[in-house]
Design an enzyme around this catalytic site. Structure first.
Site, PDB file in Angstrom:
ATOM      1  N   SER A  67       3.168  -2.075  10.485  1.00  0.00           N
ATOM      2  CA  SER A  67       4.610  -2.000  10.777  1.00  0.00           C
ATOM      3  C   SER A  67       5.376  -3.277  10.439  1.00  0.00           C
ATOM      4  O   SER A  67       6.339  -3.635  11.131  1.00  0.00           O
ATOM      5  CB  SER A  67       4.841  -1.600  12.241  1.00  0.00           C
TER       6      SER A  67
ATOM      7  N   GLU B 122      -5.631  -5.114  10.387  1.00  0.00           N
ATOM      8  CA  GLU B 122      -4.679  -4.030  10.608  1.00  0.00           C
ATOM      9  C   GLU B 122      -5.056  -3.253  11.866  1.00  0.00           C
ATOM     10  O   GLU B 122      -5.864  -2.310  11.788  1.00  0.00           O
ATOM     11  CB  GLU B 122      -4.682  -3.073   9.417  1.00  0.00           C
TER      12      GLU B 122
ATOM     13  N   ASN C  72       0.869  -1.175   0.000  1.00  0.00           N
ATOM     14  CA  ASN C  72       0.000   0.000   0.000  1.00  0.00           C
ATOM     15  C   ASN C  72       0.908   1.229   0.000  1.00  0.00           C
ATOM     16  O   ASN C  72       1.461   1.588   1.030  1.00  0.00           O
ATOM     17  CB  ASN C  72      -0.888  -0.008   1.259  1.00  0.00           C
TER      18      ASN C  72
ATOM     19  N   HIS D   2      -9.572   0.869   4.468  1.00  0.00           N
ATOM     20  CA  HIS D   2      -8.319   1.148   5.188  1.00  0.00           C
ATOM     21  C   HIS D   2      -8.623   2.124   6.327  1.00  0.00           C
ATOM     22  O   HIS D   2      -9.442   3.032   6.167  1.00  0.00           O
ATOM     23  CB  HIS D   2      -7.276   1.740   4.227  1.00  0.00           C
TER      24      HIS D   2
ATOM     25  N   GLU E 188      -7.080   4.580   7.432  1.00  0.00           N
ATOM     26  CA  GLU E 188      -6.879   5.998   7.114  1.00  0.00           C
ATOM     27  C   GLU E 188      -8.096   6.561   6.380  1.00  0.00           C
ATOM     28  O   GLU E 188      -8.437   7.730   6.535  1.00  0.00           O
ATOM     29  CB  GLU E 188      -5.591   6.171   6.290  1.00  0.00           C
TER      30      GLU E 188
ATOM     31  N   GLY F 227       2.036   2.255  10.759  1.00  0.00           N
ATOM     32  CA  GLY F 227       2.976   3.375  10.644  1.00  0.00           C
ATOM     33  C   GLY F 227       3.622   3.787  11.953  1.00  0.00           C
ATOM     34  O   GLY F 227       4.237   4.847  12.037  1.00  0.00           O
TER      35      GLY F 227
ATOM     36  N   LYS G 177       0.147   4.258  -0.433  1.00  0.00           N
ATOM     37  CA  LYS G 177      -0.498   5.482   0.081  1.00  0.00           C
ATOM     38  C   LYS G 177      -0.235   6.652  -0.887  1.00  0.00           C
ATOM     39  O   LYS G 177      -0.232   6.445  -2.087  1.00  0.00           O
ATOM     40  CB  LYS G 177      -0.007   5.796   1.494  1.00  0.00           C
TER      41      LYS G 177
HETATM   42  C1  PEP Z   1      -0.908   0.201   5.891  1.00  0.00           C
HETATM   43  O1  PEP Z   1      -0.969   1.381   5.607  1.00  0.00           O
HETATM   44  O2  PEP Z   1      -1.780  -0.585   5.478  1.00  0.00           O
HETATM   45  C2  PEP Z   1       0.192  -0.268   6.735  1.00  0.00           C
HETATM   46  C3  PEP Z   1       0.163  -1.482   7.206  1.00  0.00           C
HETATM   47  O3  PEP Z   1       1.210   0.637   6.955  1.00  0.00           O
HETATM   48  P1  PEP Z   1       2.631   0.328   7.664  1.00  0.00           P
HETATM   49  O4  PEP Z   1       3.142  -0.951   7.105  1.00  0.00           O
HETATM   50  O5  PEP Z   1       3.464   1.497   7.337  1.00  0.00           O
HETATM   51  O6  PEP Z   1       2.341   0.189   9.133  1.00  0.00           O
END
Ligand code: PEP
Length: 256
Positions: free
Chosen positions: A213, A168, A9, A96, A98, A174, A11
């Site tokens: 992460s 998630e 992803n 997601h 976000e 993040g 972003k």
């Molecule tokens: C994500 O945005 O779906 C995600 C898992 O981000 P990160 O790996 O940076 O935590």
């Protein structure tokens, strides 16, 4: 045995040129291509050129990060399934955190998006997960139940086969702080149990990814969680070398 799914992803990162360079670099990596399903979810602006760069080879699938549920119309700034498919997109991330938290998408909104994608032939990476406050207040299972049930209520068996669930936890995205193996195992089992209740006998076919992460340093430990069928990766997916390392690791672990 299902192939592991590793989805990137990106972003709001990468220009067209950077996206295509990533694809060209990834293509040259000595990955076990037949044993893993890679999905690159890029910004809209990169999709057309990435589609061109991927044409003719089936080594990775192209994904978008969002869509709108209408086919066309006066919806300034939005994008439809048909527009995405015309670029060669086969997958889309829906729900997601976000999008849910920063852009106010409700369960109803994300389910409409998932429905529009699936009914029109686009497969869906459907994200679910609890906030830190919800976890600390013992509400994780209630949140997952609500989010997953909302999706399942509009699926049939055929559409379910076009869905991958990404667990998630919002507090792990993040932050550099991934969920523990036990937390992941527990949540993935819970999600599979919810699917099994609605679709008896086929929940084992649904891939459940972990996201939050994941990086080249922790991916071996996380790959070893038996309930993890793959990863959804944000930050660490931006670098082709690190992304390829994660793909290699999970592919190896899941073959053992
Ligand atoms: C994500 O945005 O779906 C995600 C898992 O981000 P990160 O790996 O940076 O935590």
């Amino acid at each position: 045995m299902k192939k592991p799914v590793v989805a990137a992803n990106w972003k709001m990162y990468k220009t067209i040129e950077e996206s295509v360079n990533f694809v060209e670099k990834l293509k040259k990596k000595p990955l076990d291509w037949d044993e893993v399903h890679i999905i690159l979810c890029a910004p809209y602006t990169s999709l057309f050129e990435m589609g061109n760069s991927l044409r003719g080879g089936s080594f990775v699938s192209l994904g978008a990060q969002n869509l709108y549920w209408e086919q066309e119309g006066a919806f300034t700034g939005e994008i439809s399934v048909g527009m995405l498919k015309a670029c060669g997109v086969e997958w889309v991330i829906v729900g997601h955190s976000e999008r849910r938290t920063r852009f106010g998408e409700s369960d109803e909104d994300v389910c409409r998006k998932a429905d529009s994608a699936l009914q029109n032939g686009l497969s869906v990476i459907f994200c679910v997960g609890e906030s830190l406050e919800e976890r600390e207040n013992g509400k994780t299972s209630r949140v997952l139940q609500r989010q997953v049930t909302a999706l399942l209520s509009q699926l049939n068996e055929q559409l379910l086969r076009m869905v991958v669930i990404a667990y998630e936890p919002i507090w792990a995205i993040g932050t550099g702080l991934h969920a523990t193996s036990d937390q992941i195992e527990e949540s993935h089992r819970l999600i599979r149990g919810i699917i099994e209740e609605e679709f008896v006998g086929i929940s084992g076919e649904v891939s459940i990814l972990y996201g939050g992460s994941v990086n080249s340093g922790n991916c071996r430990e996380l790959s070893e969680v038996s309930e993890v069928n793959g990863f959804l990766i944000g930050g660490a997916s931006l670098d082709a070398d690190q992304f390829a390392e994660i793909v290699t690791t999970i592919t190896e672990v899941k073959k053992e």
